[in-house]
Design a protein around this motif. Structure first.
Motif, PDB file in Angstrom:
ATOM      1  N   GLU A 107      12.750 -36.414  52.811  1.00 24.43           N
ATOM      2  CA  GLU A 107      12.725 -36.829  51.402  1.00 24.43           C
ATOM      3  C   GLU A 107      13.960 -37.662  51.057  1.00 24.43           C
ATOM      4  N   LEU A 108      15.132 -37.205  51.522  1.00 25.24           N
ATOM      5  CA  LEU A 108      16.358 -37.941  51.239  1.00 25.24           C
ATOM      6  C   LEU A 108      16.353 -39.298  51.932  1.00 25.24           C
ATOM      7  N   ALA A 109      15.914 -39.343  53.177  1.00 27.42           N
ATOM      8  CA  ALA A 109      15.866 -40.612  53.907  1.00 27.42           C
ATOM      9  C   ALA A 109      14.935 -41.597  53.220  1.00 27.42           C
ATOM     10  N   LYS A 110      13.803 -41.112  52.719  1.00 29.92           N
ATOM     11  CA  LYS A 110      12.866 -42.011  52.032  1.00 29.92           C
ATOM     12  C   LYS A 110      13.465 -42.544  50.736  1.00 29.92           C
ATOM     13  N   ARG A 111      14.204 -41.694  50.025  1.00 35.65           N
ATOM     14  CA  ARG A 111      14.857 -42.162  48.793  1.00 35.65           C
ATOM     15  C   ARG A 111      15.844 -43.283  49.106  1.00 35.65           C
ATOM     16  N   ILE A 112      16.622 -43.116  50.176  1.00 33.43           N
ATOM     17  CA  ILE A 112      17.595 -44.138  50.556  1.00 33.43           C
ATOM     18  C   ILE A 112      16.884 -45.406  51.001  1.00 33.43           C
ATOM     19  N   TYR A 113      15.848 -45.247  51.818  1.00 34.09           N
ATOM     20  CA  TYR A 113      15.096 -46.422  52.283  1.00 34.09           C
ATOM     21  C   TYR A 113      14.490 -47.178  51.111  1.00 34.09           C
ATOM     22  N   ASP A 114      13.832 -46.454  50.200  1.00 36.40           N
ATOM     23  CA  ASP A 114      13.217 -47.106  49.044  1.00 36.40           C
ATOM     24  C   ASP A 114      14.265 -47.792  48.179  1.00 36.40           C
ATOM     25  N   ASP A 115      15.408 -47.142  48.004  1.00 34.53           N
ATOM     26  CA  ASP A 115      16.467 -47.730  47.191  1.00 34.53           C
ATOM     27  C   ASP A 115      16.964 -49.039  47.805  1.00 34.53           C
ATOM     28  N   MET A 116      17.192 -49.043  49.105  1.00 36.97           N
ATOM     29  CA  MET A 116      17.712 -50.244  49.759  1.00 36.97           C
ATOM     30  C   MET A 116      16.666 -51.334  49.884  1.00 36.97           C
ATOM     31  N   GLU A 117      15.394 -50.942  49.783  1.00 35.30           N
ATOM     32  CA  GLU A 117      14.313 -51.934  49.773  1.00 35.30           C
ATOM     33  C   GLU A 117      13.933 -52.336  48.354  1.00 35.30           C
ATOM     34  N   HIS A 118      14.699 -51.860  47.367  1.00 33.32           N
ATOM     35  CA  HIS A 118      14.439 -52.165  45.952  1.00 33.32           C
ATOM     36  C   HIS A 118      13.057 -51.681  45.518  1.00 33.32           C
ATOM     37  N   ARG A 119      12.654 -50.516  46.083  1.00 32.13           N
ATOM     38  CA  ARG A 119      11.338 -49.978  45.736  1.00 32.13           C
ATOM     39  C   ARG A 119      11.450 -48.589  45.129  1.00 32.13           C
ATOM     40  N   ALA A 120      12.625 -48.253  44.647  1.00 32.49           N
ATOM     41  CA  ALA A 120      12.832 -46.917  44.093  1.00 32.49           C
ATOM     42  C   ALA A 120      12.049 -46.720  42.803  1.00 32.49           C
ATOM     43  N   THR A 121      11.582 -45.513  42.584  1.00 30.87           N
ATOM     44  CA  THR A 121      10.900 -45.154  41.345  1.00 30.87           C
ATOM     45  C   THR A 121      11.836 -44.312  40.495  1.00 30.87           C
ATOM     46  N   LYS A 122      11.415 -44.010  39.293  1.00 33.52           N
ATOM     47  CA  LYS A 122      12.235 -43.173  38.408  1.00 33.52           C
ATOM     48  C   LYS A 122      12.500 -41.810  39.031  1.00 33.52           C
ATOM     49  N   GLU A 123      11.539 -41.323  39.818  1.00 40.81           N
ATOM     50  CA  GLU A 123      11.676 -39.989  40.382  1.00 40.81           C
ATOM     51  C   GLU A 123      12.646 -39.936  41.567  1.00 40.81           C
ATOM     52  N   ASN A 124      12.857 -41.069  42.255  1.00 40.83           N
ATOM     53  CA  ASN A 124      13.646 -40.972  43.487  1.00 40.83           C
ATOM     54  C   ASN A 124      14.775 -41.989  43.590  1.00 40.83           C
ATOM     55  N   ASN A 125      15.148 -42.618  42.464  1.00 43.85           N
ATOM     56  CA  ASN A 125      16.192 -43.630  42.595  1.00 43.85           C
ATOM     57  C   ASN A 125      17.587 -43.094  42.290  1.00 43.85           C
ATOM     58  N   PHE A 126      18.574 -43.947  42.518  1.00 44.53           N
ATOM     59  CA  PHE A 126      19.974 -43.612  42.278  1.00 44.53           C
ATOM     60  C   PHE A 126      20.529 -44.527  41.182  1.00 44.53           C
ATOM     61  N   SER A 127      19.663 -44.946  40.282  1.00 39.95           N
ATOM     62  CA  SER A 127      19.942 -46.088  39.428  1.00 39.95           C
ATOM     63  C   SER A 127      21.077 -45.866  38.436  1.00 39.95           C
ATOM     64  N   THR A 128      22.089 -46.697  38.562  1.00 41.09           N
ATOM     65  CA  THR A 128      23.081 -46.962  37.525  1.00 41.09           C
ATOM     66  C   THR A 128      23.403 -48.435  37.679  1.00 41.09           C
ATOM     67  N   PHE A 129      24.011 -49.020  36.678  1.00 43.20           N
ATOM     68  CA  PHE A 129      24.346 -50.438  36.765  1.00 43.20           C
ATOM     69  C   PHE A 129      25.294 -50.695  37.938  1.00 43.20           C
ATOM     70  N   GLU A 130      26.308 -49.822  38.092  1.00 40.77           N
ATOM     71  CA  GLU A 130      27.277 -50.000  39.167  1.00 40.77           C
ATOM     72  C   GLU A 130      26.616 -49.832  40.535  1.00 40.77           C
ATOM     73  N   HIS A 131      25.707 -48.836  40.611  1.00 40.85           N
ATOM     74  CA  HIS A 131      25.001 -48.610  41.877  1.00 40.85           C
ATOM     75  C   HIS A 131      24.181 -49.842  42.262  1.00 40.85           C
ATOM     76  N   GLU A 132      23.430 -50.381  41.318  1.00 42.00           N
ATOM     77  CA  GLU A 132      22.570 -51.520  41.626  1.00 42.00           C
ATOM     78  C   GLU A 132      23.389 -52.738  42.026  1.00 42.00           C
ATOM     79  N   GLU A 133      24.527 -52.957  41.362  1.00 44.07           N
ATOM     80  CA  GLU A 133      25.377 -54.084  41.733  1.00 44.07           C
ATOM     81  C   GLU A 133      25.883 -53.942  43.160  1.00 44.07           C
ATOM     82  N   MET A 134      26.390 -52.737  43.497  1.00 39.76           N
ATOM     83  CA  MET A 134      26.902 -52.512  44.846  1.00 39.76           C
ATOM     84  C   MET A 134      25.782 -52.562  45.872  1.00 39.76           C
TER      85      MET A 134
END
Length: 209
Positions: A107-134
């Protein structure tokens, strides 16, 4: 005197057991390992630290690999970031591997993969403005390939890198061969990391004695 039969350790059972709770992320990058570890630490709250190199034994020879490690004992999770010599991986575009071992690793690996592929959803993302910029800077300036692997079921290995091609026999055989090669590579990594793998079951037993 009859020749004694030499008992062999059943590595296949050992790997199957380890892979049940291991998620695998691989990337093709232009980054040095310490820079890659820094970004993972900043983006996902890890604390990967430099460890002495491990020796990876493959059919083609022995390779010294840079290693960063991190453990969360409370969650019984362990993280291993390995710098892959290009000769060791198939295809040789992957130069970084992250093994996540423990509960909810997939589950954690998929969250990271989706985040780095810009495919994160509200349920599994790490979204903050600073996070997205980095994250955007990290991905766009040094990552050209990402892949998630799941070898938890030996009969049904899976990967995001090579899509399912059930309707094409030739491509399906190519996919199966690719997954077999990758599983062998990860198995060799696990064997090289074996002295560092935590044994939480034994630790739990010892704490109750």
């Amino acid at each position: 005197m009859p020749k004694q039969e030499k008992l062999k350790f059943d590595y296949e059972d050992y790997f199957n057991e380890k892979l049940e709770s291991t998620a695998i992320l691989m990337w093709g990058t232009h980054y040095q390992t310490f820079t890659f570890a820094f970004y993972l630490n900043q983006l996902y709250g890890f604390n990967l630290e430099r460890h002495e190199n491990i020796t990876l034994e493959r059919k083609s020879g022995e390779y010294s690999c840079s290693l960063y490690t991190y453990q969360i004992n409370a969650n019984q999770q362990a993280f291993f970031l390995i710098d892959n010599p290009k000769e060791t991986a198939t295809p040789n575009i992957f130069d970084k591997t992250l093994l996540i071992i423990g509960p909810e690793s997939q589950e954690l690996a998929k969250r990271i993969y989706d985040d780095m592929e810009h495919r994160a959803t509200k349920e599994n993302n790490f979204s903050t403005f600073e996070h997205e910029e980095m994250r955007n800077s990290f991905v766009e300036n040094g990552i050209f390939e990402s892949a998630l692997f799941d070898f938890s079921d030996p009969d049904y290995p899976d990967t995001t890198y090579f899509p399912d091609t059930s309707n094409n026999t030739a491509l399906q055989k190519k996919r199966q061969r690719f997954l077999k090669e990758q599983r062998e590579y990860v198995a060799d990594l696990i064997l090289a990391l074996d002295p560092l793998l935590p044994d939480y079951e034994t630790e739990d037993i010892l704490t109750t004695i």
